[in-house]
Design a protein around this motif. Structure first.
Motif, PDB file in Angstrom:
ATOM      1  N   MET A 175       0.827  -1.201   0.000  1.00  0.00           N
ATOM      2  CA  MET A 175       0.000   0.000   0.000  1.00  0.00           C
ATOM      3  C   MET A 175       0.867   1.259   0.000  1.00  0.00           C
ATOM      4  O   MET A 175       0.735   2.122  -0.843  1.00  0.00           O
ATOM      5  N   GLU A 176       1.760   1.374   0.987  1.00  0.00           N
ATOM      6  CA  GLU A 176       2.620   2.552   1.064  1.00  0.00           C
ATOM      7  C   GLU A 176       3.716   2.321   2.091  1.00  0.00           C
ATOM      8  O   GLU A 176       3.717   1.323   2.812  1.00  0.00           O
ATOM      9  N   VAL A 177       4.630   3.276   2.132  1.00  0.00           N
ATOM     10  CA  VAL A 177       5.693   3.289   3.139  1.00  0.00           C
ATOM     11  C   VAL A 177       5.596   4.597   3.907  1.00  0.00           C
ATOM     12  O   VAL A 177       5.590   5.676   3.308  1.00  0.00           O
ATOM     13  N   ASN A 178       5.485   4.508   5.230  1.00  0.00           N
ATOM     14  CA  ASN A 178       5.507   5.695   6.088  1.00  0.00           C
ATOM     15  C   ASN A 178       6.918   5.859   6.632  1.00  0.00           C
ATOM     16  O   ASN A 178       7.360   5.070   7.469  1.00  0.00           O
ATOM     17  N   GLY A 179       7.607   6.868   6.170  1.00  0.00           N
ATOM     18  CA  GLY A 179       8.996   7.065   6.560  1.00  0.00           C
ATOM     19  C   GLY A 179       9.160   7.951   7.775  1.00  0.00           C
ATOM     20  O   GLY A 179      10.044   8.817   7.793  1.00  0.00           O
ATOM     21  N   ARG A 180       8.321   7.751   8.778  1.00  0.00           N
ATOM     22  CA  ARG A 180       8.366   8.528  10.017  1.00  0.00           C
ATOM     23  C   ARG A 180       7.569   7.756  11.058  1.00  0.00           C
ATOM     24  O   ARG A 180       7.038   6.687  10.771  1.00  0.00           O
ATOM     25  N   PHE A 181       7.468   8.297  12.262  1.00  0.00           N
ATOM     26  CA  PHE A 181       6.702   7.612  13.290  1.00  0.00           C
ATOM     27  C   PHE A 181       5.223   7.648  12.925  1.00  0.00           C
ATOM     28  O   PHE A 181       4.686   8.665  12.506  1.00  0.00           O
ATOM     29  N   TRP A 182       4.553   6.526  13.111  1.00  0.00           N
ATOM     30  CA  TRP A 182       3.221   6.288  12.588  1.00  0.00           C
ATOM     31  C   TRP A 182       2.175   6.446  13.690  1.00  0.00           C
ATOM     32  O   TRP A 182       2.495   6.560  14.887  1.00  0.00           O
ATOM     33  N   GLY A 183       0.889   6.379  13.313  1.00  0.00           N
ATOM     34  CA  GLY A 183      -0.193   6.621  14.253  1.00  0.00           C
ATOM     35  C   GLY A 183      -0.294   5.622  15.382  1.00  0.00           C
ATOM     36  O   GLY A 183      -0.771   5.947  16.472  1.00  0.00           O
ATOM     37  N   SER A 184       0.156   4.401  15.160  1.00  0.00           N
ATOM     38  CA  SER A 184       0.090   3.363  16.200  1.00  0.00           C
ATOM     39  C   SER A 184       1.452   3.129  16.850  1.00  0.00           C
ATOM     40  O   SER A 184       1.746   2.034  17.330  1.00  0.00           O
ATOM     41  N   VAL A 185       2.296   4.163  16.883  1.00  0.00           N
ATOM     42  CA  VAL A 185       3.657   3.992  17.405  1.00  0.00           C
ATOM     43  C   VAL A 185       3.657   3.562  18.863  1.00  0.00           C
ATOM     44  O   VAL A 185       4.604   2.900  19.333  1.00  0.00           O
ATOM     45  N   SER A 186       2.586   3.894  19.617  1.00  0.00           N
ATOM     46  CA  SER A 186       2.542   3.466  21.022  1.00  0.00           C
ATOM     47  C   SER A 186       2.393   1.955  21.156  1.00  0.00           C
ATOM     48  O   SER A 186       2.746   1.387  22.210  1.00  0.00           O
ATOM     49  N   PHE A 187       1.886   1.284  20.123  1.00  0.00           N
ATOM     50  CA  PHE A 187       1.663  -0.155  20.188  1.00  0.00           C
ATOM     51  C   PHE A 187       2.964  -0.926  20.357  1.00  0.00           C
ATOM     52  O   PHE A 187       3.130  -1.697  21.328  1.00  0.00           O
ATOM     53  N   PRO A 188       3.942  -0.785  19.455  1.00  0.00           N
ATOM     54  CA  PRO A 188       5.188  -1.526  19.681  1.00  0.00           C
ATOM     55  C   PRO A 188       5.892  -1.126  20.971  1.00  0.00           C
ATOM     56  O   PRO A 188       6.561  -1.955  21.594  1.00  0.00           O
ATOM     57  N   ILE A 189       5.720   0.129  21.418  1.00  0.00           N
ATOM     58  CA  ILE A 189       6.374   0.558  22.654  1.00  0.00           C
ATOM     59  C   ILE A 189       5.858  -0.263  23.830  1.00  0.00           C
ATOM     60  O   ILE A 189       6.646  -0.822  24.617  1.00  0.00           O
ATOM     61  N   VAL A 190       4.509  -0.363  23.966  1.00  0.00           N
ATOM     62  CA  VAL A 190       3.956  -1.112  25.105  1.00  0.00           C
ATOM     63  C   VAL A 190       4.165  -2.615  24.935  1.00  0.00           C
ATOM     64  O   VAL A 190       4.156  -3.358  25.921  1.00  0.00           O
ATOM     65  N   ALA A 191       4.380  -3.066  23.680  1.00  0.00           N
ATOM     66  CA  ALA A 191       4.613  -4.486  23.445  1.00  0.00           C
ATOM     67  C   ALA A 191       6.084  -4.866  23.645  1.00  0.00           C
ATOM     68  O   ALA A 191       6.407  -6.059  23.612  1.00  0.00           O
ATOM     69  N   GLY A 192       6.952  -3.852  23.836  1.00  0.00           N
ATOM     70  CA  GLY A 192       8.347  -4.164  24.130  1.00  0.00           C
ATOM     71  C   GLY A 192       9.358  -3.699  23.111  1.00  0.00           C
ATOM     72  O   GLY A 192      10.554  -3.971  23.259  1.00  0.00           O
ATOM     73  N   VAL A 193       8.922  -2.994  22.044  1.00  0.00           N
ATOM     74  CA  VAL A 193       9.853  -2.513  21.023  1.00  0.00           C
ATOM     75  C   VAL A 193       9.777  -0.980  21.018  1.00  0.00           C
ATOM     76  O   VAL A 193       8.868  -0.393  20.438  1.00  0.00           O
ATOM     77  N   ASP A 194      10.744  -0.350  21.678  1.00  0.00           N
ATOM     78  CA  ASP A 194      10.711   1.100  21.913  1.00  0.00           C
ATOM     79  C   ASP A 194      11.387   1.849  20.763  1.00  0.00           C
ATOM     80  O   ASP A 194      12.515   2.337  20.881  1.00  0.00           O
ATOM     81  N   PHE A 195      10.670   1.973  19.634  1.00  0.00           N
ATOM     82  CA  PHE A 195      11.258   2.569  18.433  1.00  0.00           C
ATOM     83  C   PHE A 195      11.794   3.990  18.646  1.00  0.00           C
ATOM     84  O   PHE A 195      12.893   4.304  18.169  1.00  0.00           O
ATOM     85  N   PRO A 196      11.059   4.915  19.316  1.00  0.00           N
ATOM     86  CA  PRO A 196      11.606   6.270  19.471  1.00  0.00           C
ATOM     87  C   PRO A 196      12.945   6.295  20.195  1.00  0.00           C
ATOM     88  O   PRO A 196      13.873   6.997  19.785  1.00  0.00           O
ATOM     89  N   LEU A 197      13.049   5.515  21.282  1.00  0.00           N
ATOM     90  CA  LEU A 197      14.317   5.472  22.020  1.00  0.00           C
ATOM     91  C   LEU A 197      15.417   4.849  21.167  1.00  0.00           C
ATOM     92  O   LEU A 197      16.542   5.376  21.099  1.00  0.00           O
ATOM     93  N   TYR A 198      15.121   3.731  20.522  1.00  0.00           N
ATOM     94  CA  TYR A 198      16.153   3.063  19.714  1.00  0.00           C
ATOM     95  C   TYR A 198      16.664   3.992  18.596  1.00  0.00           C
ATOM     96  O   TYR A 198      17.863   4.034  18.316  1.00  0.00           O
ATOM     97  N   TYR A 199      15.738   4.731  17.976  1.00  0.00           N
ATOM     98  CA  TYR A 199      16.156   5.615  16.889  1.00  0.00           C
ATOM     99  C   TYR A 199      17.025   6.750  17.437  1.00  0.00           C
ATOM    100  O   TYR A 199      18.043   7.110  16.831  1.00  0.00           O
TER     101      TYR A 199
END
Length: 607
Positions: A278-302
């Protein structure tokens, strides 16, 4: 116990609560101070314990230079060392300012050429095809090009903005050519990407990629969206990464030369086992809180990757966890109850949807924005969603009883940036009451330079320029400088096809015309500036208040003496509409040229 090192603050550009707030909380937990800045007038201020400061920047649309100065001044004043985009408009802004920012700040995106491959969906899909990823039939058109591609379209089709970051809408679904044609004609969307509809469910593959290697990954599947016809995820479930989709996503990101976070979106048909990009979102996305609470902290890692640190990523995350964005349920309900013709698409059973909703609010499902220690962002966003729902019935009722002309004025009002709306209303009221000086013709005794302004400098203003040049020459007048520009022009763009065709019919060809964007220099160097309609006039008076005394409606030179002296944009009509527009322009320009000839004796006459 050693003290944690003091870190310089990070700026999150963009103010969508479900994106910006989880990002800020993630970084705050690591001891990183966070500010948020918004440059979009529709954004509301965000109040959160995770945010040190909220900043309101000028909008990019009317004056990019003013926005640039304000952002650079803010970066210097607050001494940010990192800027992260929260949304496509923010990503587009960082792309444009990358060279100014990157020497002193960690910019949360790759270089401009790489970002363009993601923001320009045609380039994204082209790269996907080269690495063997299935993509739906896609074409990019404007309203006047629909007939040429109609035979190739297979309905239903999905309509999206051709370019991210400058969009007036997210996504629409159309089931017939008539529906699509009506929507394109009624809305000033500009270039639109049409895609073949692919059945199935939405699957997002979220990846942090650095130097071509995957640092962290996460996969979710959409269970519900808002609006019901398709849009953003409001209920989703975490899944094990699909090996094939993950491999395809990595191949695509490497082909794009992407660096940083991205979500690659697929539509997966579980019955046939096929998936399409469909597309590529090259930035933080609307459901970014989901991986954070599931254990993958994308903002911190980046942030750690940008600062040369090696993130500690857990080998697994909470597969099966469910996530919910509660305010989105209000949007979904509103799309059930008050769906208008501008949002065609499939409409599931409201009763069935309501019966299933209580289970979606199980305490076991994680909430996008909620935090016991920081509840205010959740309550503020939810209150706005509920208010929108409560206001919808009156809005819907008004839409049925209000005259079409007032509907048109209202559409323009809401399309304008907030700072211009008051001016637009004032101009409208003054015109209806015949109070505005714009109803009279301006004195042009000393004017030596004339500037015509419309929306895109593709149809009305270039023809007005050509007509006045010819009219002055016919009257033996030389010396005045005549130019045209567009408030939202794409520099270098050719005149509209209808404009070129009609211009050839009246022997004033626009074949060589190329659009130019209105600039402060053009304003300051012009003695008389003519707008085509009240929308143009409101923008001009708001952006250039010091020039208000020399800005007029060209329609004040029309033969008719009515109060509403606009010259409507033929872009939303057809070639006959363009002919009628140019007929009105011809009368206005003839009267304008006569006034110039009769009121200014000092003009040099051609021998």
């Amino acid at each position: 116990m050693s003290e944690q090192p003091k870190r310089r603050p990070t700026l999150i550009l963009g103010a969508s609560p479900r994106v910006s707030v989880p990002m800020a909380r993630s970084l705050q937990r690591y001891g990183i101070p966070v500010d948020i800045a918004s440059f979009q007038p529709e954004d509301r201020d965000i109040h959160s314990r995770a945010i040190c400061g909220f900043h309101r920047l000028p909008s990019r649309q009317p004056d990019p230079a003013l926005f640039t100065r304000a952002l650079l001044d803010l970066v210097r004043e607050r001494q940010f060392d990192t800027i992260l985009p929260a949304g496509d408009p923010a990503l587009a802004a960082l792309r444009d300012l990358y060279n100014e920012l990157s020497p002193t700040v960690h910019v949360g995106c790759p270089p401009p050429a790489v970002v363009e491959r993601v923001l320009n969906k045609s380039l994204t899909l082209e790269a996907a095809q080269k690495v063997g990823i299935r993509v739906p039939f896609t074409c990019t058109i404007t309203a006047d090009q629909l007939d040429s591609v109609a035979p190739q379209l297979r309905f239903p089709v999905v309509a999206k903005p051709a370019k991210k970051g400058a969009a007036a809408f997210k996504v629409f679904y159309f089931h017939t050519l008539q529906e699509l044609s009506k929507a394109l004609t009624a809305n000033a969307w500009g270039p639109v990407m049409l895609q073949e509809y692919c059945p199935g469910v939405g699957v997002g593959i979220e990846i942090l990629i650095h130097k071509g290697e995957c640092i962290a990954r996460f996969q979710h599947r959409r269970l519900k969206e808002a609006p019901v016809s398709g849009g953003v995820a409001i209920l989703a479930v975490a899944e094990e990464p699909d090996p094939e989709l993950f491999a395809s996503s990595m191949a695509l990101l490497r082909a794009l030369e992407w660096e940083g976070v991205a979500m690659v979106e697929f539509r997966s048909d579980r019955e046939t086992g096929t998936s399409a990009l469909m597309e590529v979102n090259g930035r933080f996305w609307g459901s970014v809180s989901f991986p954070i609470v599931a254990g993958v902290d994308f903002p911190l890692y980046y942030w750690q990757v940008l600062h040369g640190e090696r993130p500690t990523v857990p080998p697994r995350y909470s597969v099966g966890m469910r996530w919910r964005w509660s305010p989105g349920y209000v949007d979904r309900l509103q799309s059930f109850l008050f769906r208008n013709t501008g949002q065609p698409g499939p409409r599931p059973s409201l009763l069935r949807d309501l019966m299933r909703t209580p289970a979606d609010f199980s305490p076991l499902i994680r909430e996008a924005v909620w935090s016991w220690s920081d509840p205010r962002p959740f309550f503020e966003e939810s209150a706005r969603a509920v208010w929108s729902l409560l206001a919808a019935p009156s809005t819907s009722a008004l839409r049925r009883v209000v005259p079409s002309k007032l509907k048109k004025y209202a559409a323009i009002y809401f399309r304008l940036p907030r700072q211009m709306r008051t001016t637009y209303i004032r101009l409208r009221i003054h015109d209806m009451l015949s109070l505005s000086s714009q109803n009279g013709r301006p004195a042009l005794a000393n004017a030596q330079s004339f500037l015509f302004v419309c929306y895109g400098n593709m149809m009305r203003s270039p023809m007005a320029e050509a007509m006045l040049k010819q009219a002055l020459l016919t009257r033996g007048i030389c010396g005045p400088v005549v130019r045209s520009a567009g408030l939202h022009a794409s520099p270098g763009r050719e005149a509209h096809a209808w404009a070129i065709a009609v211009s050839q019919e009246i022997a004033l060809p626009l074949d060589q015309h190329r659009a130019q964007l209105l600039t402060p220099e053009l304003i300051s160097s012009s003695d008389a500036i003519f707008a085509m309609d009240f929308e143009n006039l409101a923008e001009l008076e708001t952006l250039y208040p010091a020039a208000k005394h020399k800005i007029f409606l060209l329609g004040s030179y029309a033969e008719a003496k009515g109060t509403n002296q606009e010259i409507p944009d033929p872009y939303f009509g057809d070639i006959d509409t363009t002919r009628r527009c140019y007929s009105v322009l011809s009368k206005c320009i003839d009267n304008l040229a006569s006034d110039i000839a009769s009121s200014r004796q000092e003009l040099t006459l051609c021998r």
